[in-house]
Every structure is written in C-alpha cells, then in structure tokens.
Motif scaffolding. Structure first.
Motif: not given
Length: 427
Positions: A362-376, A232-245
């Motif tokens: 899957l969306l909750i796991m996208g919260i891992v963006g908070g671990a990677l983006i600050p490091l970058l 489901q593309k709107h979910l797939f891109y949503g996971v990425i959006a949660i990760f980045l947000y």
C-alpha cells in the motif's frame, strides 16, 4: 558469488533508476518547448511516469513471485531498456503521446526493479545489517539523481529555447524543422541509456548472485485483507503522507528549471538552470547521511515533523521573495526532503507483524502522488503563475508535520504485533 559482490551489483541498479527518474525534470521543460505546451500538459510526463507505480506494482509483485528476485531484476532492466529505446521513434516523428508511452514502459521497468531490488538487498547477508545495506542503496540512488541531470541534462537542453512568440514569428517550415531538431536531442542520450540498461541486464543475468526465489512470498497465516490493514490508523495516514511527500518532492523538482530560469528569479537559460538540479537532488543525498546520524539520537517522529517545518519555511521564502534568495530557498528543500520517505515508511509499518507485507504494498502504491500532485500544480501554475503554485507542496508538508506529531502515533488496540521487522523501500 559473495553477498558483498551481489550487494555491489544491486546498488548500481539503485543508482541507475534514481538517475532515470530525475531526468524527468529535464524532459519536462524540453518537451514543453518542443510541443509548445502549457504547464498542465507538460506535467503529464510525471503523471505517466509515476502512474506506472500505481498500475504496475501489483503485476510486478506477481512477476517476483513467479521468477524470483534475480530474474525479476533482469526483466525489469530489459523492460526499462525497451522504454528508453522508444524515445528514438518518439523523437523522430516527433510525437508527445509516443513520448508518454515510452515513459510508461520505462517506469514499468523501474517499478519492477523497485519491487524486486528493495527486498532483495535487505535479504542479502546478515539480517542485522539490513538497515545499513538499505541506507547505502538509498545514498547511491540519490547519487544517481544528482549525477544524471548534471551529465545528461545539458545534452538534452543544448539548444537555445525559443519562446512561443519567437517560434510563431517563423515560417511554418522553419517551425517544423525547429521542433524536429529539438526533439532529436533526446535520441542519442536515451539510446545510450537503453544500451547501458541492456548491458547491465546481461551482467546481472550472467553473474552468480543468489536468486532468493524461496523468499518471494511473505507469510500471512491470518490472510488479512487490505481493508483490515488500513484499519491501522498510523498506516492509513502513512499512505497519505507517502502520497503527499512524493507528490511534493517530484512536483518541486519538475518546476525547478522553468522556475529558476525566470528573469525575476535566476535569469538564465534552461541548460544553465539544469546544472542547478544536482543541488536539489544532491541535498537529499547529503541529508540522508546527516539524517542517519540524527535518527540515532532523536525521535524519528519529531525529526520528521521538524524537517517538514523547515521545508514549509523554505517554500514560503520561495513564494514571497525573488532573485537569489528565492532560487536557493527552493533548491535547499532537497536537503530536508532527505529523511522523509524512509522515516514515514518505517513508522507506518511499525508493529504490524504479519500485516507488514500488505502494508508495504500500500505504501509503495502511494508513490502515485508523484503522478497527481505535479499535474495539480501545473493547473495552478497556468492560472496563477509558478511562484504562487508552490502553495500546493507547502500544504503537503503541513500534513507531514501533523503526521509526525500526531497521525503516526499508534492508537490503543492497534499495532498489536510488536517488534515486527520490515524491510525499507526506496522511491
């Protein structure tokens, strides 16, 4: 006990974990100074904390399935208390790896609270009132992120921080004594937090609030795989959006104290700079109330894109100006972060029917963006300076603009299960 009283208990928990999460923004500059680290090394604090969301979310869901919502909340509070108590030996040594271990345990407890408290609060009482209850919980969560840095931040950052050169000029014995003294400033605040969490756990355990153990498993008669759900593309891109947000929100907050204390920006010490954190996190709280009203009148996707555009403009001002304008531009981003997580989450699970449960995981796991983006961003800060490093969250918001305008649209042949209702999740 009435559902209203149970709701009051759970909203206190939302307030508490919001505050604990925002304290990372105080720990980063403090421990960076204690251990004389660069930005990349100090961002391991956020990587460790939010990495727990990714690693512990599935084990947490199994705990909920075994013990029910109420008991899982109690377990989560106890685990978080253990993590807070671990700050005492970490500061006594002092040991940065032990600090990171304490943060991981603390975050594991909060992950269990996330997995259990969010659906629990949506199941309390009339289903028609679930969105209202979740909005109240989100507002209390934001209040916690606003209050904790303001009240506890100055206790941790009470001393005058020495620069690398100033510390290097002192004898070795004085350097060791200085680091030990600075590290010790976290002991009392986090022991108080540990005691408070344990008292809250006892309070929840002894209160006769509904366990709701019978509602811990979501039915999926077709047994969709995670791969099928991600089709489901709107979910797939949503996971990425949660990760980045989440990555952008956490990253900006992580650099705030170091950024606004710089001579060319706010020209203040870390303790004074920490008093400005509530403007960033408090803006998110105010924005949620405003956004809730706006979402009743305007399309959620367009409003999401608009808020992300404004965040990009504010980041551009942050990067291109100095002094008061730059400082208040970056603080104002919190106001426009407000609706992003719940809006992305809601439109990402739209019309998914029996796939909603796995989509939520899957969306909750996208919260891992908070671990990677600050490091970058830490890497960028070490190479190009903090001000230029804000180009990374700017790029994150650019994707969210695209998601709101295009990526969130449900394609033909997808989202067949119309009018599916899913409970929201707070970060």
């Amino acid at each position: 006990m009435s559902y209203t009283a149970a709701l009051a208990v759970v909203t206190i928990i939302f307030f508490t974990w919001g505050g604990l999460t925002s304290l990372n923004d105080v720990l980063i500059p403090h421990l960076k100074n204690v251990f004389q680290m660069n930005y990349t090394e100090s961002m391991l604090i956020q990587s460790t904390f939010f990495g727990a969301y990714f690693l512990m979310s599935l084990p947490a869901s199994k705990v909920v399935a075994m013990y029910g919502y109420k008991n899982s909340i109690v377990i989560g509070l106890i685990v978080a208390a253990i993590g807070a108590a671990m700050f005492f030996p970490a500061a006594r040594l002092p040991s940065y790896p032990l600090f990171l271990s304490a943060l991981f345990v603390l975050a594991s407890g909060i992950t269990l609270l996330q997995v259990s408290a969010n659906p629990y609060i949506s199941l309390l009482g009339d289903p028609a009132g679930a969105p209202s209850r979740l909005n109240l919980a989100q507002a209390l969560n934001s209040l916690g992120t606003t209050v904790f840095p303001y009240v506890i931040g100055p206790l941790i950052l009470a001393g005058a921080a020495l620069s690398v050169d100033e510390l290097a000029a002192k004898p070795v014995a004085e350097q060791i004594a200085y680091r030990a003294h600075e590290a010790a400033s976290v002991q009392i605040p986090y022991m108080i937090i540990a005691a408070g969490l344990l008292l809250l756990a006892v309070f929840v355990y002894t209160m006769r609030i509904p366990s709701l153990a019978e509602a811990t498993e979501s039915a999926d008669p077709v047994h969709h795989s995670f791969a099928e759900v991600l089709e489901q593309k709107h979910l797939f891109y949503g996971v990425i959006a949660i990760f980045l947000y989440v990555g952008a929100e956490v990253s900006i907050g992580s650099f705030l104290i170091n950024y606004i204390s710089a001579p060319e920006i706010g020209n203040m010490d870390h303790a004074t700079a920490s008093e400005h954190l509530p403007y960033y996190w408090g803006g998110a709280m105010v924005g949620r109330f405003i956004g809730a009203a706006l979402l009743q009148r305007f399309d959620a996707r367009r409003l999401l894109a608009l808020f992300a555009v404004v965040a990009m403009v504010l980041l551009a001002l942050t990067m291109l100006t100095q002094g008061t304008v730059s400082m208040w531009a970056v603080l104002a981003i919190g106001l426009f972060n407000s609706i992003m997580f719940p809006t992305i989450f809601t439109i990402a699970i739209e019309r998914l029917g029996p796939m909603t449960s796995k989509a939520s995981s899957l969306l909750i796991m996208g919260i891992v963006g908070g671990a990677l983006i600050p490091l970058l961003q830490g890497v960028l800060s070490d190479r190009f300076g903090i001000q230029h490093s804000f180009v990374l969250p700017l790029a994150c918001y650019a994707f969210i603009v695209w998601y709101g305008l295009s990526g969130s649209r449900i394609r033909a042949g997808q989202g067949q299960h119309a009018n599916a209702q899913a409970s929201g999740v707070m970060h």
